[in-house]
Design a protein around this motif. Structure first.
Motif, PDB file in Angstrom:
ATOM      1  N   PRO A   1     -15.914  -2.326 -14.504  1.00 50.93           N
ATOM      2  CA  PRO A   1     -15.225  -1.035 -14.424  1.00 50.93           C
ATOM      3  C   PRO A   1     -13.719  -1.201 -14.591  1.00 50.93           C
ATOM      4  O   PRO A   1     -13.126  -2.129 -14.047  1.00 50.93           O
ATOM      5  N   HIS A   2     -13.120  -0.297 -15.387  1.00 51.89           N
ATOM      6  CA  HIS A   2     -11.674  -0.326 -15.615  1.00 51.89           C
ATOM      7  C   HIS A   2     -11.218  -1.719 -16.052  1.00 51.89           C
ATOM      8  O   HIS A   2     -10.298  -2.310 -15.507  1.00 51.89           O
ATOM      9  N   LYS A   3     -11.887  -2.242 -17.096  1.00 56.94           N
ATOM     10  CA  LYS A   3     -11.658  -3.640 -17.448  1.00 56.94           C
ATOM     11  C   LYS A   3     -10.245  -3.907 -17.955  1.00 56.94           C
ATOM     12  O   LYS A   3      -9.749  -5.023 -17.819  1.00 56.94           O
ATOM     13  N   ALA A   4      -9.572  -2.907 -18.523  1.00 53.51           N
ATOM     14  CA  ALA A   4      -8.205  -3.129 -18.986  1.00 53.51           C
ATOM     15  C   ALA A   4      -7.239  -3.306 -17.822  1.00 53.51           C
ATOM     16  O   ALA A   4      -6.146  -3.848 -17.995  1.00 53.51           O
ATOM     17  N   LEU A   5      -7.646  -2.846 -16.632  1.00 51.24           N
ATOM     18  CA  LEU A   5      -6.786  -2.941 -15.461  1.00 51.24           C
ATOM     19  C   LEU A   5      -7.255  -3.994 -14.459  1.00 51.24           C
ATOM     20  O   LEU A   5      -6.566  -4.248 -13.475  1.00 51.24           O
ATOM     21  N   ASP A   6      -8.403  -4.599 -14.704  1.00 51.32           N
ATOM     22  CA  ASP A   6      -9.023  -5.471 -13.717  1.00 51.32           C
ATOM     23  C   ASP A   6      -8.109  -6.625 -13.309  1.00 51.32           C
ATOM     24  O   ASP A   6      -7.825  -6.818 -12.121  1.00 51.32           O
ATOM     25  N   ALA A   7      -7.634  -7.412 -14.268  1.00 53.22           N
ATOM     26  CA  ALA A   7      -6.769  -8.558 -13.943  1.00 53.22           C
ATOM     27  C   ALA A   7      -5.421  -8.099 -13.424  1.00 53.22           C
ATOM     28  O   ALA A   7      -4.826  -8.737 -12.544  1.00 53.22           O
ATOM     29  N   LEU A   8      -4.932  -6.983 -13.939  1.00 53.88           N
ATOM     30  CA  LEU A   8      -3.642  -6.457 -13.496  1.00 53.88           C
ATOM     31  C   LEU A   8      -3.712  -6.048 -12.021  1.00 53.88           C
ATOM     32  O   LEU A   8      -2.795  -6.313 -11.238  1.00 53.88           O
ATOM     33  N   ILE A   9      -4.819  -5.397 -11.627  1.00 51.98           N
ATOM     34  CA  ILE A   9      -4.991  -4.991 -10.226  1.00 51.98           C
ATOM     35  C   ILE A   9      -5.176  -6.222  -9.338  1.00 51.98           C
ATOM     36  O   ILE A   9      -4.725  -6.242  -8.185  1.00 51.98           O
ATOM     37  N   ASP A  10      -5.817  -7.267  -9.858  1.00 54.13           N
ATOM     38  CA  ASP A  10      -5.896  -8.522  -9.094  1.00 54.13           C
ATOM     39  C   ASP A  10      -4.495  -9.041  -8.783  1.00 54.13           C
ATOM     40  O   ASP A  10      -4.220  -9.524  -7.671  1.00 54.13           O
ATOM     41  N   ASP A  11      -3.612  -8.958  -9.776  1.00 54.84           N
ATOM     42  CA  ASP A  11      -2.218  -9.382  -9.601  1.00 54.84           C
ATOM     43  C   ASP A  11      -1.541  -8.521  -8.529  1.00 54.84           C
ATOM     44  O   ASP A  11      -0.842  -9.021  -7.640  1.00 54.84           O
ATOM     45  N   LEU A  12      -1.777  -7.193  -8.589  1.00 54.85           N
ATOM     46  CA  LEU A  12      -1.209  -6.284  -7.593  1.00 54.85           C
ATOM     47  C   LEU A  12      -1.762  -6.588  -6.207  1.00 54.85           C
ATOM     48  O   LEU A  12      -1.015  -6.567  -5.213  1.00 54.85           O
ATOM     49  N   ALA A  13      -3.068  -6.880  -6.111  1.00 50.84           N
ATOM     50  CA  ALA A  13      -3.689  -7.140  -4.807  1.00 50.84           C
ATOM     51  C   ALA A  13      -3.044  -8.329  -4.111  1.00 50.84           C
ATOM     52  O   ALA A  13      -2.897  -8.334  -2.878  1.00 50.84           O
ATOM     53  N   ARG A  14      -2.666  -9.345  -4.881  1.00 53.60           N
ATOM     54  CA  ARG A  14      -2.015 -10.516  -4.278  1.00 53.60           C
ATOM     55  C   ARG A  14      -0.678 -10.133  -3.660  1.00 53.60           C
ATOM     56  O   ARG A  14      -0.288 -10.682  -2.619  1.00 53.60           O
ATOM     57  N   LYS A  15       0.027  -9.192  -4.274  1.00 54.21           N
ATOM     58  CA  LYS A  15       1.310  -8.743  -3.726  1.00 54.21           C
ATOM     59  C   LYS A  15       1.102  -7.813  -2.533  1.00 54.21           C
ATOM     60  O   LYS A  15       1.853  -7.856  -1.558  1.00 54.21           O
ATOM     61  N   VAL A  16       0.075  -6.958  -2.607  1.00 54.33           N
ATOM     62  CA  VAL A  16      -0.225  -6.055  -1.496  1.00 54.33           C
ATOM     63  C   VAL A  16      -0.619  -6.851  -0.256  1.00 54.33           C
ATOM     64  O   VAL A  16      -0.287  -6.475   0.875  1.00 54.33           O
ATOM     65  N   ALA A  17      -1.309  -7.966  -0.451  1.00 58.04           N
ATOM     66  CA  ALA A  17      -1.768  -8.786   0.683  1.00 58.04           C
ATOM     67  C   ALA A  17      -0.603  -9.325   1.513  1.00 58.04           C
ATOM     68  O   ALA A  17      -0.785  -9.685   2.684  1.00 58.04           O
ATOM     69  N   ARG A  18       0.583  -9.381   0.924  1.00 58.33           N
ATOM     70  CA  ARG A  18       1.752  -9.893   1.655  1.00 58.33           C
ATOM     71  C   ARG A  18       2.396  -8.836   2.544  1.00 58.33           C
ATOM     72  O   ARG A  18       3.272  -9.153   3.353  1.00 58.33           O
ATOM     73  N   LEU A  19       1.982  -7.572   2.398  1.00 62.37           N
ATOM     74  CA  LEU A  19       2.554  -6.504   3.208  1.00 62.37           C
ATOM     75  C   LEU A  19       2.014  -6.573   4.632  1.00 62.37           C
ATOM     76  O   LEU A  19       0.892  -7.038   4.861  1.00 62.37           O
ATOM     77  N   PRO A  20       2.770  -6.070   5.609  1.00 62.98           N
ATOM     78  CA  PRO A  20       2.237  -5.997   6.979  1.00 62.98           C
ATOM     79  C   PRO A  20       0.972  -5.135   7.006  1.00 62.98           C
ATOM     80  O   PRO A  20       0.869  -4.166   6.249  1.00 62.98           O
ATOM     81  N   PRO A  21       0.003  -5.466   7.859  1.00 69.75           N
ATOM     82  CA  PRO A  21      -1.282  -4.742   7.863  1.00 69.75           C
ATOM     83  C   PRO A  21      -1.143  -3.235   8.001  1.00 69.75           C
ATOM     84  O   PRO A  21      -1.844  -2.480   7.315  1.00 69.75           O
ATOM     85  N   GLU A  22      -0.248  -2.764   8.874  1.00 70.40           N
ATOM     86  CA  GLU A  22      -0.113  -1.319   9.051  1.00 70.40           C
ATOM     87  C   GLU A  22       0.466  -0.645   7.809  1.00 70.40           C
ATOM     88  O   GLU A  22       0.076   0.464   7.442  1.00 70.40           O
ATOM     89  N   ARG A  23       1.368  -1.336   7.122  1.00 67.87           N
ATOM     90  CA  ARG A  23       1.947  -0.806   5.881  1.00 67.87           C
ATOM     91  C   ARG A  23       0.878  -0.774   4.781  1.00 67.87           C
ATOM     92  O   ARG A  23       0.766   0.183   4.027  1.00 67.87           O
ATOM     93  N   ARG A  24       0.088  -1.828   4.719  1.00 68.88           N
ATOM     94  CA  ARG A  24      -0.969  -1.915   3.724  1.00 68.88           C
ATOM     95  C   ARG A  24      -2.002  -0.811   3.934  1.00 68.88           C
ATOM     96  O   ARG A  24      -2.431  -0.152   2.985  1.00 68.88           O
ATOM     97  N   ALA A  25      -2.377  -0.560   5.190  1.00 67.66           N
ATOM     98  CA  ALA A  25      -3.377   0.468   5.488  1.00 67.66           C
ATOM     99  C   ALA A  25      -2.879   1.859   5.104  1.00 67.66           C
ATOM    100  O   ALA A  25      -3.653   2.708   4.663  1.00 67.66           O
ATOM    101  N   ALA A  26      -1.576   2.088   5.250  1.00 66.06           N
ATOM    102  CA  ALA A  26      -1.023   3.405   4.917  1.00 66.06           C
ATOM    103  C   ALA A  26      -0.928   3.619   3.416  1.00 66.06           C
ATOM    104  O   ALA A  26      -1.018   4.760   2.939  1.00 66.06           O
ATOM    105  N   LEU A  27      -0.751   2.552   2.648  1.00 67.63           N
ATOM    106  CA  LEU A  27      -0.507   2.683   1.211  1.00 67.63           C
ATOM    107  C   LEU A  27      -1.778   2.671   0.369  1.00 67.63           C
ATOM    108  O   LEU A  27      -1.843   3.333  -0.667  1.00 67.63           O
ATOM    109  N   VAL A  28      -2.780   1.902   0.778  1.00 65.88           N
ATOM    110  CA  VAL A  28      -3.989   1.771  -0.031  1.00 65.88           C
ATOM    111  C   VAL A  28      -4.959   2.889   0.351  1.00 65.88           C
ATOM    112  O   VAL A  28      -5.705   2.772   1.323  1.00 65.88           O
TER     113      VAL A  28
END
Length: 411
Positions: free
Chosen positions: A71-98
């Motif tokens: 699904p959404h194969k043109a964005l799949d690897a790009l979102i993986d890249d984004l997920a690695r950056k999101v994982a560095r956010l504080p948990p409460e900030r991450r929960a509010a944004l995703v």
């Protein structure tokens, strides 16, 4: 160590890219496509440009694959890249944004908090997902402009195009969407507001400069012959330098080099080519078998056959993949697909789409169909409606469906 690609010329193209980024920095969204035949250096050009932006922009990279089916194969690897950056956010900030719709569309961002079945308002859900994605990108960028680069977009999907169209339409989003692709962009992508940058073959002087940098000790006559044969194609110039002999085509030069590799390196490269997408290094070693270990991989990297990013191994260019596939016998390709499917199933982490593709090409339609149906369910849950419909249609061609299943596919 792997050789670094040599870059020459392309001053007008770099100026066009810089102009588009300046407009984004001023608060405008822009979409720019770098367009041209295979081997002209589209990927190298964009990567060279983006190297200078690392400090002043949030740059996310992705790539499409011919036989990738997610699904959404043109964005799949790009979102993986984004997920690695999101994982560095504080948990409460991450929960509010995703947001829930975004988690549903891209589970790598976190477990979805909305049901996984059909959405009540699927198109409204996609709009909300696009809005949530824009908010997440802005938050992670932290005041910097955004650059999203999708390589090989000619293999992109309609669901990704629809989501990016929504994203580009968002007012005030400082976003540069970059795409590099061969001629023949799918119609669903052609509707986006692209500014097109056509990449031409290198000028003779630039081609000479590239050949001289790659082969500084070559005689002038050899360099001139390479430039004449390559006709301004940078990838062909590099291959002729490595090949060390005349070749009628890029494929001939690549295949001759491939046949000269040691057995272990040749097996590794065959597995990478048949996989059609990045493979985990441990899985690749298991599939390729004895003799295809670290030394073989190091040689393939040094000779610019493959690249390693993190733990994943991939061909450095689609022309490499295509040439190696062309050198394999049909029975070898079938056997590789069977090995890959078995290894992915045994590891327990294979995407159903990847297992579908490998079992189908291994001549196992019933096993492929089971994964096609599972993949279709997941695609619907992820709001990838075009992809789900394509998977269901494929499932009906692979083998007869059970009556209940057949009724469900037409519901």
């Amino acid at each position: 160590e792997p050789a670094t690609p040599v870059f020459v010329g392309r001053a007008p193209e770099l100026a066009a890219l810089a102009e588009a980024f300046a407009e984004v920095r001023a608060g405008q969204a822009r979409a720019l496509s770098v367009h041209g035949p295979s081997g002209l250096g589209k990927t190298t050009l964009v990567r060279h440009f983006l190297t200078g932006l690392a400090a002043e922009a949030l740059v996310l990279e992705g790539r499409c694959y011919d036989r990738e089916s997610v699904p959404h194969k043109a964005l799949d690897a790009l979102i993986d890249d984004l997920a690695r950056k999101v994982a560095r956010l504080p948990p409460e900030r991450r929960a509010a944004l995703v947001q829930p719709e975004l988690q549903r569309m891209f589970p790598v961002l976190g477990p979805a908090t909305v049901p996984g079945g059909p959405a009540v308002d699927p198109h409204g859900a996609r709009r909300r997902a696009a809005q949530a994605l824009g908010q997440l990108l802005v938050a992670v960028a932290d005041g910097r402009p955004l650059v999203l680069w999708i390589d090989d977009l000619h293999w992109g999907d309609g669901d990704s195009a629809a989501l990016l169209a929504e994203l580009l339409a968002r007012p005030g989003l400082p976003l540069l969407l970059l795409a590099s692709h061969r001629p023949g962009l799918p119609a669903t992508w052609a509707t986006l507001p692209w500014r097109r940058l056509d990449l031409a073959p290198l000028e003779p002087a630039q081609a000479h400069a590239l050949a001289e940098q790659l082969a500084p000790e070559a005689e002038h006559g050899v360099t001139a012959r390479i430039v004449a044969e390559a006709a301004g194609n940078p990838l062909f110039i590099a291959e002729l330098v490595r090949h060390g002999a005349p070749a009628a085509s890029l494929e001939q030069a690549l295949q001759a080099r491939y046949q000269g590799l040691p057995d272990g390196a040749r097996r590794l490269l065959g597995a990478v080519a048949v996989a059609g997408r990045p493979l985990a290094q441990a899985l690749l070693g298991e599939v390729a078998g004895g003799g295809a270990g670290e030394l073989a991989l190091s040689r393939l990297r040094a000779e610019r056959w493959v690249e390693v990013r993190g733990q994943d191994v991939d061909a450095v260019h689609d022309r490499v993949r295509e040439a190696v596939l062309g050198a394999l016998q049909a029975g070898e390709v079938t056997a590789w697909h069977r090995r890959l499917a078995g290894a992915l199933e045994a590891a327990g982490g294979g995407h159903p789409e990847h297992l579908l593709e490998h079992w189908r090409r291994a001549g196992e339609p019933v096993r492929a169909q089971a994964h096609a149906l599972l993949a279709a369910e997941r695609a619907m849950a992820a709001l990838a409606f075009e992809h789900a419909a394509r998977l269901l249609a494929l499932a009906t061609t692979l083998a007869p469906l059970a009556p209940g299943r057949a009724a469900a596919t037409h519901a």
